[in-house]
Design an enzyme around this catalytic site. Structure first.
Site, PDB file in Angstrom:
ATOM      1  CE  LYS A  86      -4.639   0.828   0.257  1.00  0.00           C
ATOM      2  NZ  LYS A  86      -5.583  -0.319  -0.452  1.00  0.00           N
TER       3      LYS A  86
HETATM    4  P1  NAD Z   1     -13.103   7.677  -2.339  1.00  0.00           P
HETATM    5  O1  NAD Z   1     -11.906   8.465  -2.047  1.00  0.00           O
HETATM    6  O2  NAD Z   1     -13.501   7.379  -3.684  1.00  0.00           O
HETATM    7  O3  NAD Z   1     -14.294   7.726  -1.426  1.00  0.00           O
HETATM    8  C1  NAD Z   1     -14.513   7.801  -0.035  1.00  0.00           C
HETATM    9  C2  NAD Z   1     -15.762   8.168   0.241  1.00  0.00           C
HETATM   10  O4  NAD Z   1     -15.816   8.193   1.879  1.00  0.00           O
HETATM   11  C3  NAD Z   1     -16.105   9.614  -0.014  1.00  0.00           C
HETATM   12  O5  NAD Z   1     -17.467   9.814  -0.554  1.00  0.00           O
HETATM   13  C4  NAD Z   1     -15.792  10.447   1.439  1.00  0.00           C
HETATM   14  O6  NAD Z   1     -16.470  11.643   1.634  1.00  0.00           O
HETATM   15  C5  NAD Z   1     -16.352   9.273   2.273  1.00  0.00           C
HETATM   16  N1  NAD Z   1     -15.893   9.493   3.517  1.00  0.00           N
HETATM   17  C6  NAD Z   1     -14.476   9.779   4.101  1.00  0.00           C
HETATM   18  N2  NAD Z   1     -14.446   9.943   5.097  1.00  0.00           N
HETATM   19  C7  NAD Z   1     -15.673   9.532   5.940  1.00  0.00           C
HETATM   20  C8  NAD Z   1     -16.134   9.449   6.991  1.00  0.00           C
HETATM   21  N3  NAD Z   1     -15.440   9.581   8.275  1.00  0.00           N
HETATM   22  N4  NAD Z   1     -17.509   9.188   7.132  1.00  0.00           N
HETATM   23  C9  NAD Z   1     -18.225   9.085   6.014  1.00  0.00           C
HETATM   24  N5  NAD Z   1     -17.889   9.213   4.874  1.00  0.00           N
HETATM   25  C10 NAD Z   1     -16.666   9.567   4.758  1.00  0.00           C
HETATM   26  O7  NAD Z   1     -12.337   6.268  -1.832  1.00  0.00           O
HETATM   27  P2  NAD Z   1     -12.772   4.756  -2.285  1.00  0.00           P
HETATM   28  O8  NAD Z   1     -11.992   4.168  -3.203  1.00  0.00           O
HETATM   29  O9  NAD Z   1     -14.498   4.620  -2.267  1.00  0.00           O
HETATM   30  O10 NAD Z   1     -12.408   3.747  -0.786  1.00  0.00           O
HETATM   31  C11 NAD Z   1     -13.309   3.720   0.332  1.00  0.00           C
HETATM   32  C12 NAD Z   1     -12.770   2.717   1.041  1.00  0.00           C
HETATM   33  O11 NAD Z   1     -12.725   1.275   0.203  1.00  0.00           O
HETATM   34  C13 NAD Z   1     -11.358   2.680   1.572  1.00  0.00           C
HETATM   35  O12 NAD Z   1     -11.657   2.102   2.897  1.00  0.00           O
HETATM   36  C14 NAD Z   1     -10.547   1.793   0.448  1.00  0.00           C
HETATM   37  O13 NAD Z   1      -9.333   1.346   1.215  1.00  0.00           O
HETATM   38  C15 NAD Z   1     -11.465   0.743   0.351  1.00  0.00           C
HETATM   39  N6  NAD Z   1     -11.237   0.048  -1.147  1.00  0.00           N
HETATM   40  C16 NAD Z   1     -11.149   0.837  -2.177  1.00  0.00           C
HETATM   41  C17 NAD Z   1     -10.978   0.087  -3.314  1.00  0.00           C
HETATM   42  C18 NAD Z   1     -11.056   0.756  -4.560  1.00  0.00           C
HETATM   43  O14 NAD Z   1     -10.955   0.033  -5.553  1.00  0.00           O
HETATM   44  N7  NAD Z   1     -11.077   2.047  -4.843  1.00  0.00           N
HETATM   45  C19 NAD Z   1     -10.786  -1.402  -3.131  1.00  0.00           C
HETATM   46  C20 NAD Z   1     -10.702  -2.020  -2.061  1.00  0.00           C
HETATM   47  C21 NAD Z   1     -11.216  -1.368  -0.860  1.00  0.00           C
END
Ligand code: NAD
Length: 431
Positions: A121
């Site tokens: 990561k």
């Molecule tokens: P992103 O930046 O696209 O979206 C994150 C969202 O969460 C945004 O809408 C933001 O406003 C919201 N957010 C942030 N802090 C918050 C809080 N305290 N309370 C409520 N909402 C909050 O990120 P993403 O890529 O969607 O990733 C989200 C999660 O999924 C992370 O934990 C990431 O590690 C995990 N993840 C992402 C992927 C991927 O392919 N993008 C794959 C596996 C896991």
């Protein structure tokens, strides 16, 4: 408190304690499973540690002429099963502990879905919303240059995570390619399709969350059609999960971002909520629903709860208030071990992150394979293969849970840690 102890992200304060706990959570989960698997103590010590940890401090010229120093990380937890794989996060709360936890979870996730990658990561401590596009590009190119010591198509392949997207991956790929002297599409995944990205990657994680929820409901002999869903987070994972749940006939009643949530018991028009967020940057500006807090969203009377924002959201303090009977972890590490124990006792099924959100890395793997073969699949093939891999992993985890009499998280970690441990033993100790 020193001003650096709290960082504000669009009005949200970030608690340093929560960041440390992601790594504590990852280690506690590992220790519990290492005991069950009766892992050799030396091997267990090795797997508790991250193999390589690079910390970089680098300058970026800002639009007003100032030169600002940023801190970034790339951590490879384990590469016994193949090149390291893991996203890049841009967020003010990023620190070494958080990146270590996320790298460790990537090792287990890749092993669980049986793709030939290790876990890594990366991240930069920054609020990307405060940067201009030019600043974001300069920061990305310099960070990519700094971590190019570790990153590359055969060594360590980044992808998007919180705060980064396909455009950021395009800049990373271009920067690494410029150093090499020729295009290296396989150096990152989650790139735009015209640069060697794959169709279906942008939606893959969210779609996978809905597929896994469907598999969990099928096992409980409950239909997904008409099931109510609340989703915390409306980014790549949360928003695409919402669309995928709707496509399967479920009713998404709540969505949120860091500004708060919107709730409509009859079902939200998720595209309209997403359009509103696109325009104003906030879900709560969507007028045709009630505004709720993120804490209230987690406690809604729904069939399925999907935390898809940050780690450490369901804790010992709020787990007893969760009313959903199925929690499907879109985010990495949203549930603490204390909350896990409370939910298990209350009969709530938690589908763990390393299974529930693995669709993203599975399709990243497909992207990497397509880049190497210079031959691209159509969307139907990508989706069919992703669903096959995810359903196979779900079946293996649920069979293990039944056999061992454990919760799904323990079962998933037993499969994943067992597979990494076997690879380590087969490779032996060098020299
Ligand atoms: P992103 O930046 O696209 O979206 C994150 C969202 O969460 C945004 O809408 C933001 O406003 C919201 N957010 C942030 N802090 C918050 C809080 N305290 N309370 C409520 N909402 C909050 O990120 P993403 O890529 O969607 O990733 C989200 C999660 O999924 C992370 O934990 C990431 O590690 C995990 N993840 C992402 C992927 C991927 O392919 N993008 C794959 C596996 C896991």
């Amino acid at each position: 408190m020193r001003s650096s102890d709290k960082t504000t992200l669009a009005g949200e304060s970030v608690d340093r304690k929560r960041r440390v706990s992601a790594y504590e959570t990852a280690l506690a989960q590992f220790d519990a499973v290492a005991d069950r698997l009766k892992l050799d103590e030396n091997l267990s010590d090795l797997l508790r540690a991250c193999k390589r940890e690079l910390i970089v401090h680098f300058p970026v010229r800002m639009d007003d002429g100032r030169v600002q120093t940023f801190t970034g990380y790339r951590v490879q937890h384990n590469v016994a099963r193949g090149p390291a794989k893991g996203g890049i996060r841009y967020h003010p709360a990023v620190d070494l502990e958080e990146v270590r936890a996320l790298a460790m979870w990537m090792t287990w996730k890749c092993a669980l879905v049986n793709i030939p990658f290790g876990g890594a990561k990366g991240g930069v401590t920054v609020n990307p919303a405060e940067l201009s596009r030019g600043e974001l590009e300069r920061l990305t190119r310099r960070f990519a240059t700094e971590v190019s010591l570790l990153v590359g198509p055969e060594a360590d392949i980044p992808a998007p995570d919180m705060g980064t997207d396909a455009q950021v991956m395009a800049w990373v790929m271009d920067t690494l390619s410029m150093h090499q002297g020729y295009s290296m599409p396989g150096a990152v995944t989650g790139k735009p399709v015209p640069l060697g990205g794959t169709v279906g990657r942008a939606e893959a994680t969210g779609k996978g969350v809905a597929i896994i929820a469907q598999a969990a409901l099928e096992q409980a002999k409950k239909p997904i059609k008409g099931a109510t869903v609340a989703i915390q987070g409306c980014g790549n994972v949360g928003y695409n999960a919402a669309l995928a749940f709707q496509a399967l006939g479920a009713t998404v009643v709540a969505l949120s971002d860091r500004s708060g949530g919107v709730y409509q018991p009859k079902g939200l028009d998720c595209v309209a909520v997403g359009d509103c967020k696109g325009e104003t940057g906030r879900c709560v500006d969507y007028a045709k629903a009630s505004v709720i807090t993120n804490a209230e969203l987690l406690q809604l009377p729904v069939d399925i709860l999907v935390p898809a924002a940050m780690e450490g959201q369901i804790t010992g303090s709020n787990a007893r208030k969760i009313r959903a009977k199925l929690v499907v972890e879109g985010a990495n590490g949203p549930t603490t071990p204390e909350a896990d124990a409370i939910l298990e006792k209350a009969g709530v099924t938690v589908v763990p992150d390393i299974l529930a959100n693995a669709g993203g890395v599975v399709v990243s793997y497909f992207e990497w394979v397509q880049d190497f073969n210079r031959y691209f699949w159509d969307l139907a093939e990508v989706n069919r293969n992703m669903e096959k891999v995810l359903r196979q992993a779900f079946a293996e985890v649920s069979a293990t849970a039944k056999h061992e009499g454990t919760a799904l998280r323990t079962a998933a970690l037993m499969v994943a840690v067992g597979s990494v441990a076997e690879a380590m033993k087969l490779r032996g100790i060098y020299p």
